[in-house]
Design an enzyme around this catalytic site. Structure first.
Site, PDB file in Angstrom:
ATOM      1  N   MET A  99       5.370  11.093  -9.547  1.00  0.00           N
ATOM      2  CA  MET A  99       4.221  11.796  -8.983  1.00  0.00           C
ATOM      3  C   MET A  99       4.632  12.488  -7.691  1.00  0.00           C
ATOM      4  SD  MET A  99       1.183   8.970  -9.469  1.00  0.00           S
ATOM      5  CE  MET A  99       2.099   7.661  -8.648  1.00  0.00           C
ATOM      6  N   ILE A 157       5.594   2.062  -7.909  1.00  0.00           N
ATOM      7  CA  ILE A 157       6.780   2.115  -7.054  1.00  0.00           C
ATOM      8  C   ILE A 157       6.547   3.101  -5.919  1.00  0.00           C
ATOM      9  CG2 ILE A 157       9.251   2.633  -6.954  1.00  0.00           C
ATOM     10  CD1 ILE A 157       9.383   1.953  -9.928  1.00  0.00           C
ATOM     11  N   GLY A 187       2.959  10.228  -2.777  1.00  0.00           N
ATOM     12  CA  GLY A 187       4.213  10.443  -3.497  1.00  0.00           C
ATOM     13  C   GLY A 187       4.852   9.168  -3.990  1.00  0.00           C
ATOM     14  N   SER A 188       5.129   9.043  -5.282  1.00  0.00           N
ATOM     15  CA  SER A 188       5.599   7.772  -5.804  1.00  0.00           C
ATOM     16  C   SER A 188       5.923   7.876  -7.293  1.00  0.00           C
ATOM     17  CB  SER A 188       4.535   6.702  -5.560  1.00  0.00           C
ATOM     18  OG  SER A 188       3.263   7.236  -5.866  1.00  0.00           O
ATOM     19  N   ARG A 189       5.939   6.704  -7.965  1.00  0.00           N
ATOM     20  CA  ARG A 189       6.326   6.669  -9.373  1.00  0.00           C
ATOM     21  C   ARG A 189       5.687   5.466 -10.063  1.00  0.00           C
ATOM     22  NH1 ARG A 189      12.618   5.958 -10.475  1.00  0.00           N
ATOM     23  NH2 ARG A 189      12.446   4.319 -12.021  1.00  0.00           N
TER      24      ARG A 189
END
Length: 224
Positions: A99, A157, A187-189
């Site tokens: 993301m 994450i 912002g991440s995953r």
């Protein structure tokens, strides 16, 4: 759907205080120098847009696994789920959705089931698009017991910019497919560990929509 609904989305309650801070800073910037104030307006709108929480229509067909996040499929590879989730120490197919700061960051359950475990682990803040982010970065994992008795894991994450993982559920809670379970700020995953033998139906680089895009089907197994 009204035209304005295409552009104006509801905001998740987690974003209220952040937008308020941005708005207050914008007023101060206007007092200092008007051009700075207009920059603040743009940042405030972006903050509101970051915390948007649009309605999603989740596929109703039984046995589907949907994306837990908006973003891009960045990795598909075998990997062992995080040890803190208490799953077997065997590689499962991991689908990673990255993301950016422009994606909606509300996370949704990939499948219906009961939350068997929730485990948070502090860590680094490496670029979430890197493979090693699954091991080294701050994370929060859910093990979901599916209706057929199998387990699925979904892991939030933190990324290079993200500094706060939020999870709304606890062990024992029941989740519907597509139901909101958390978010990550800035912002991440998300990693999804599919049950053994389940084949992903997506490809690296594919755009995902949380709660809507189908990642896999539980009844579609890998050929022996």
């Amino acid at each position: 759907m009204r035209m304005r609904d295409t552009f104006i989305k509801p905001m998740h309650r987690e974003g209220i205080r952040f937008v308020a801070v941005f708005a207050a800073a914008t007023l101060l910037l206007f007092l200092i120098w008007e051009p700075l104030g207009w920059i603040g307006v743009g940042l405030t709108v972006w903050c509101y847009y970051f915390f948007r929480d649009p309605k999603r229509v989740t596929p109703a067909r039984p046995g589907l696994i949907v994306s837990p996040a908006d973003g891009i499929v960045s990795l598909i590879k075998p990997a062992v789920p995080p040890a803190e989730l208490g799953m077997e120490d065997v590689p499962l197919t991991r689908v990673s959705v990255f993301m950016s700061v422009f994606n909606c960051h509300v996370n949704r359950s990939p499948a219906a089931g009961q939350v068997a475990a929730v485990a948070y682990r502090p860590g680094k803040f490496l670029n979430a698009s890197l493979d090693k982010a699954s091991v080294d970065n701050e994370r929060n994992g859910l093990r979901i017991r599916l209706e057929d008795g199998r387990d699925l894991a979904v892991v939030q994450i933190a990324g290079l910019v993200a500094r706060r993982i939020v999870c709304f559920v606890k062990p024992g809670d029941r989740l519907d497919r597509g139901e909101r379970f958390g978010l990550i700020r800035f912002g991440s995953r998300l990693d999804v560990y599919l049950p053994p033998g389940v084949v992903p139906l997506v490809a690296i680089g594919q755009t995902m929509i949380a709660g809507e895009t189908v990642i896999a089907r539980l009844d579609q197994q890998a050929e022996a």
